[in-house]
Design a protein around this motif. Structure first.
Motif, PDB file in Angstrom:
ATOM      1  N   ALA A  83       0.810  -1.220   0.000  1.00  0.00           N
ATOM      2  CA  ALA A  83       0.000   0.000   0.000  1.00  0.00           C
ATOM      3  C   ALA A  83       0.842   1.268   0.000  1.00  0.00           C
ATOM      4  N   ASN A  84       2.052   1.198   0.552  1.00  0.00           N
ATOM      5  CA  ASN A  84       2.897   2.400   0.611  1.00  0.00           C
ATOM      6  C   ASN A  84       3.964   2.424  -0.475  1.00  0.00           C
ATOM      7  N   ASP A  85       3.784   1.635  -1.509  1.00  0.00           N
ATOM      8  CA  ASP A  85       4.764   1.654  -2.599  1.00  0.00           C
ATOM      9  C   ASP A  85       4.853   3.026  -3.268  1.00  0.00           C
ATOM     10  N   GLY A  86       3.756   3.790  -3.189  1.00  0.00           N
ATOM     11  CA  GLY A  86       3.767   5.138  -3.759  1.00  0.00           C
ATOM     12  C   GLY A  86       4.207   6.197  -2.772  1.00  0.00           C
ATOM     13  N   HIS A  87       4.625   5.780  -1.556  1.00  0.00           N
ATOM     14  CA  HIS A  87       5.133   6.690  -0.514  1.00  0.00           C
ATOM     15  C   HIS A  87       4.113   7.772  -0.155  1.00  0.00           C
ATOM     16  N   THR A  88       2.880   7.339   0.037  1.00  0.00           N
ATOM     17  CA  THR A  88       1.812   8.281   0.408  1.00  0.00           C
ATOM     18  C   THR A  88       1.376   8.131   1.867  1.00  0.00           C
ATOM     19  N   VAL A  89       1.853   7.097   2.562  1.00  0.00           N
ATOM     20  CA  VAL A  89       1.368   6.807   3.919  1.00  0.00           C
ATOM     21  C   VAL A  89       2.155   7.597   4.951  1.00  0.00           C
ATOM     22  N   MET A  90       1.432   8.367   5.754  1.00  0.00           N
ATOM     23  CA  MET A  90       2.047   9.124   6.843  1.00  0.00           C
ATOM     24  C   MET A  90       1.847   8.415   8.175  1.00  0.00           C
ATOM     25  N   THR A  91       0.619   7.942   8.425  1.00  0.00           N
ATOM     26  CA  THR A  91       0.292   7.293   9.692  1.00  0.00           C
ATOM     27  C   THR A  91      -0.641   6.118   9.456  1.00  0.00           C
ATOM     28  N   CYS A  92      -0.764   5.299  10.490  1.00  0.00           N
ATOM     29  CA  CYS A  92      -1.686   4.160  10.498  1.00  0.00           C
ATOM     30  C   CYS A  92      -2.701   4.378  11.607  1.00  0.00           C
ATOM     31  N   SER A  93      -3.958   4.055  11.337  1.00  0.00           N
ATOM     32  CA  SER A  93      -5.023   4.200  12.332  1.00  0.00           C
ATOM     33  C   SER A  93      -5.756   2.883  12.518  1.00  0.00           C
ATOM     34  N   GLU A  94      -5.987   2.538  13.776  1.00  0.00           N
ATOM     35  CA  GLU A  94      -6.864   1.416  14.122  1.00  0.00           C
ATOM     36  C   GLU A  94      -7.952   1.952  15.046  1.00  0.00           C
ATOM     37  N   HIS A  95      -9.103   1.305  15.028  1.00  0.00           N
ATOM     38  CA  HIS A  95     -10.214   1.689  15.894  1.00  0.00           C
ATOM     39  C   HIS A  95     -10.435   0.612  16.950  1.00  0.00           C
ATOM     40  N   THR A  96     -10.911   1.027  18.112  1.00  0.00           N
ATOM     41  CA  THR A  96     -11.231   0.038  19.137  1.00  0.00           C
ATOM     42  C   THR A  96     -12.303   0.571  20.074  1.00  0.00           C
ATOM     43  N   TYR A  97     -13.248  -0.276  20.370  1.00  0.00           N
ATOM     44  CA  TYR A  97     -14.243  -0.024  21.417  1.00  0.00           C
ATOM     45  C   TYR A  97     -14.164  -1.213  22.363  1.00  0.00           C
ATOM     46  N   HIS A  98     -14.044  -0.929  23.649  1.00  0.00           N
ATOM     47  CA  HIS A  98     -13.816  -2.035  24.572  1.00  0.00           C
ATOM     48  C   HIS A  98     -15.034  -2.935  24.726  1.00  0.00           C
ATOM     49  N   TYR A  99     -16.207  -2.367  24.535  1.00  0.00           N
ATOM     50  CA  TYR A  99     -17.439  -3.155  24.507  1.00  0.00           C
ATOM     51  C   TYR A  99     -18.327  -2.644  23.382  1.00  0.00           C
ATOM     52  N   SER A 100     -19.421  -3.355  23.127  1.00  0.00           N
ATOM     53  CA  SER A 100     -20.333  -2.967  22.055  1.00  0.00           C
ATOM     54  C   SER A 100     -21.763  -3.317  22.443  1.00  0.00           C
ATOM     55  N   VAL A 101     -22.697  -2.485  21.980  1.00  0.00           N
ATOM     56  CA  VAL A 101     -24.119  -2.834  22.089  1.00  0.00           C
ATOM     57  C   VAL A 101     -24.723  -2.891  20.691  1.00  0.00           C
ATOM     58  N   CYS A 102     -23.854  -3.058  19.686  1.00  0.00           N
ATOM     59  CA  CYS A 102     -24.334  -3.069  18.307  1.00  0.00           C
ATOM     60  C   CYS A 102     -25.153  -4.310  17.991  1.00  0.00           C
ATOM     61  N   ASP A 103     -24.722  -5.451  18.511  1.00  0.00           N
ATOM     62  CA  ASP A 103     -25.405  -6.711  18.260  1.00  0.00           C
ATOM     63  C   ASP A 103     -24.979  -7.706  19.331  1.00  0.00           C
ATOM     64  N   PRO A 104     -25.729  -8.799  19.523  1.00  0.00           N
ATOM     65  CA  PRO A 104     -25.422  -9.752  20.600  1.00  0.00           C
ATOM     66  C   PRO A 104     -24.038 -10.368  20.506  1.00  0.00           C
ATOM     67  N   THR A 105     -23.562 -10.618  19.286  1.00  0.00           N
ATOM     68  CA  THR A 105     -22.249 -11.245  19.140  1.00  0.00           C
ATOM     69  C   THR A 105     -21.153 -10.354  19.702  1.00  0.00           C
ATOM     70  N   ARG A 106     -21.173  -9.080  19.305  1.00  0.00           N
ATOM     71  CA  ARG A 106     -20.143  -8.165  19.785  1.00  0.00           C
ATOM     72  C   ARG A 106     -20.349  -7.790  21.247  1.00  0.00           C
ATOM     73  N   ALA A 107     -21.596  -7.809  21.709  1.00  0.00           N
ATOM     74  CA  ALA A 107     -21.862  -7.464  23.103  1.00  0.00           C
ATOM     75  C   ALA A 107     -21.264  -8.478  24.071  1.00  0.00           C
ATOM     76  N   ALA A 108     -21.002  -9.680  23.585  1.00  0.00           N
ATOM     77  CA  ALA A 108     -20.475 -10.737  24.444  1.00  0.00           C
ATOM     78  C   ALA A 108     -18.958 -10.718  24.542  1.00  0.00           C
ATOM     79  N   ALA A 109     -18.302  -9.801  23.833  1.00  0.00           N
ATOM     80  CA  ALA A 109     -16.838  -9.790  23.777  1.00  0.00           C
ATOM     81  C   ALA A 109     -16.294  -8.467  24.293  1.00  0.00           C
ATOM     82  N   ALA A 110     -15.015  -8.467  24.595  1.00  0.00           N
ATOM     83  CA  ALA A 110     -14.317  -7.252  24.988  1.00  0.00           C
ATOM     84  C   ALA A 110     -12.978  -7.206  24.264  1.00  0.00           C
TER      85      ALA A 110
END
Length: 518
Positions: A242-269
């Motif tokens: 992805a950075n072969d064109g030397h355009t990447v400055m930073t990397c971002s990841e997202h995280t939520y420690h819990y979820s109420v979006c759906d039962p599957t995600r609500a059961a995990a942390a």
């Protein structure tokens, strides 16, 4: 980092490290820190002054800032408070799920228009030229991360938005462009190769169109648990070229420690320690300031009432922000959505909340004041400290406080004894204490923390500022204080309260935190 339940919670706020429930009788009366006081080998590089930053949902951005005709004064005050403490504004990411259905209309008179169907669902968002004036209501010098649409696979539309942002805000305010929000969640599933096949030429061509000859893009913005195999994330995308064109400055990841979006995600942390291999890989490839948590909060899908809007979340936010920094996350962007329980303040009256500041805001006051104007502070997790694998978990790491106490040290490279002693300590007592416990028969527990081993001399005078509320279950900023002041109106009310301690023994109440400096 540690979980902080209250009597109101059906979901436990979790730590960056692991889940741990506290009993009300699990008080640790005294903790003696053993040192050494010298700069630890695992100390961070100098902290980014914008460590405590924001992600604001594109569709609701104008609700937070207002527009030229009607600026949101409380938001302006709250953002300025943070800038005053470091001299550098918090960065603002304009993004979230609505960014992938946001389009540019150069002829639109309104700054922002949300198309909502007859069932009340947000279908798409359109920005017009006045939108950039709304962005300019943020404190002077605020850096912007602008998220562009990827999900529609419409390069022309994405280029139009990038060109409009570049013209409207300029290279001095646009910090980075981000293409796509959580592309690992798209219905048309992308893997590292298919994502890179789109992302790389788009970033190269947008750079050429804007006349940019340096890296200007933030890759990733993915959210799936890092333990999953064969998934799309920053590291796999970089490996795919992805950075072969030397355009990447930073990397971002997202995280939520819990979820109420759906039962599957609500059961995990999810826990920040799981990101450490990625953090190391990204920093090795892109540099020490390159890994950010571009969107995070306690409970995804707008938070949970009685959890995300409590003082308990303020303590969780403080601890999670400092812990993220300790494992070399450069900046964290707490997400703010429309009418969401996890917002740090409610800028407009809405079905969930009237205009008000929430207790969580106090955590960002603490963080920014701890960083201050130095520009050369380095951080380490003193207690419970690191294990050989880099994590800071209980028991095996020598933490005999049942996960109750977190302590962070700040070493200032510009101080006279920069490597010998820290200049500040953050003491966080995460033992549960609810407002409903305030009775004569249930006094608020305290822990005395002996910090003598970290002081330049035994008789060192130290100053203590506290972040506190009547209990972890408190929902009001009116009774949430930072250094004795409340910020429920956006501005500091009351006199600053500081304490002087001469014997190295700092008392910290359950469900409270203290900044100690000298």
């Amino acid at each position: 980092m540690w979980s902080l339940p209250t009597v109101l919670l059906s979901i436990t706020l979790v730590s960056a490290r692991h889940t741990l429930l506290f009993r009300d009788d699990s008080s640790l009366s005294k903790l003696i820190l053993s040192g050494p006081a010298s700069l630890p080998v695992d100390a961070t590089p100098p902290l980014n002054p914008a460590l405590a930053s924001f992600s604001i949902e594109t569709a609701y951005f104008e609700e937070f800032t207002g527009n030229q005709s009607y600026p949101i004064k409380i938001s302006q005050k709250l953002f300025e408070n943070l800038k005053e403490r470091t001299g550098v504004p918090a960065e603002v990411r304009i993004g979230g799920i609505s960014a992938d259905s946001t389009f540019w209309d150069p002829n639109q008179k309104a700054a922002l228009y949300n198309f909502i169907n007859d069932k009340g669902a947000l279908i798409n968002t359109t920005l017009g030229p006045q939108f950039w004036n709304s962005v300019k209501l943020l404190p002077e010098g605020t850096k912007i991360i602008m998220t562009l649409d990827l999900s529609s696979l419409n390069y022309t539309g994405t280029l139009d938005m990038a060109e409009a942002a570049w013209m409207g805000l300029g290279s001095r305010q646009i910090s980075r462009f981000e293409i796509g929000n959580e592309p690992d969640q798209y219905g048309h599933r992308l893997d590292a190769q298919s994502y890179t096949a789109i992302w790389k030429p788009w970033t190269i061509n947008i750079s050429k169109a804007l006349g940019i000859d340096y890296p200007e893009f933030q890759i990733g913005a993915t959210v799936r648990n890092p333990q999953a195999e064969a998934q799309l994330d920053c590291v796999s995308a970089l490996a795919a070229g992805a950075n072969d064109g030397h355009t990447v400055m930073t990397c971002s990841e997202h995280t939520y420690h819990y979820s109420v979006c759906d039962p599957t995600r609500a059961a995990a942390a999810t826990f920040l320690d799981l990101w450490q291999p990625r953090i190391h890989s990204v920093r090795t490839q892109l540099g020490p300031d390159a890994f950010v948590i571009g969107e995070f909060n306690s409970v995804s899908c707008s938070g949970k009432d009685g959890v995300s809007n409590t003082f308990g979340q303020a303590l969780w936010l403080l601890d999670t922000t400092l812990y993220a920094a300790s494992i070399n996350v450069s900046r964290v962007y707490v997400h703010q959505g429309g009418h969401a329980h996890y917002n740090l303040w409610s800028p407009t009256d809405n079905p969930n909340l009237p205009i008000q500041v929430l207790p969580s805001y106090s955590a960002y006051l603490f963080v920014t004041e701890a960083i201050g104007h130095s520009g050369s502070l380095r951080l380490s997790n003193i207690f419970p400290g690191r294990q050989a694998d880099g994590s800071s978990v209980t028991t095996a790491g020598g933490d005999f406080s049942a996960g109750q106490i977190s302590i962070y040290g700040f070493w200032d490279e510009n101080s006279a004894n920069s490597h010998n002693n820290p200049t500040k300590l953050a003491l966080i007592n995460l033992q549960l204490y609810n407002q409903s416990h305030q009775t004569d028969t249930y006094p608020r527990p305290v822990t005395t923390i002996d910090i003598s081993a970290f002081l330049p001399k035994k008789t060192q005078e130290v100053t203590v500022r506290r972040m506190t509320a009547p209990g972890a279950d408190v929902l009001s900023a009116d009774v949430t204080t930072w250094a004795g002041q409340t910020f429920s109106s956006g501005v500091a009310e009351g006199k600053i309260v500081e304490e002087k301690v001469y014997n190295g023994q700092v008392v910290v109440e359950a469900s409270s935190a203290a900044l100690v400096y000298w």
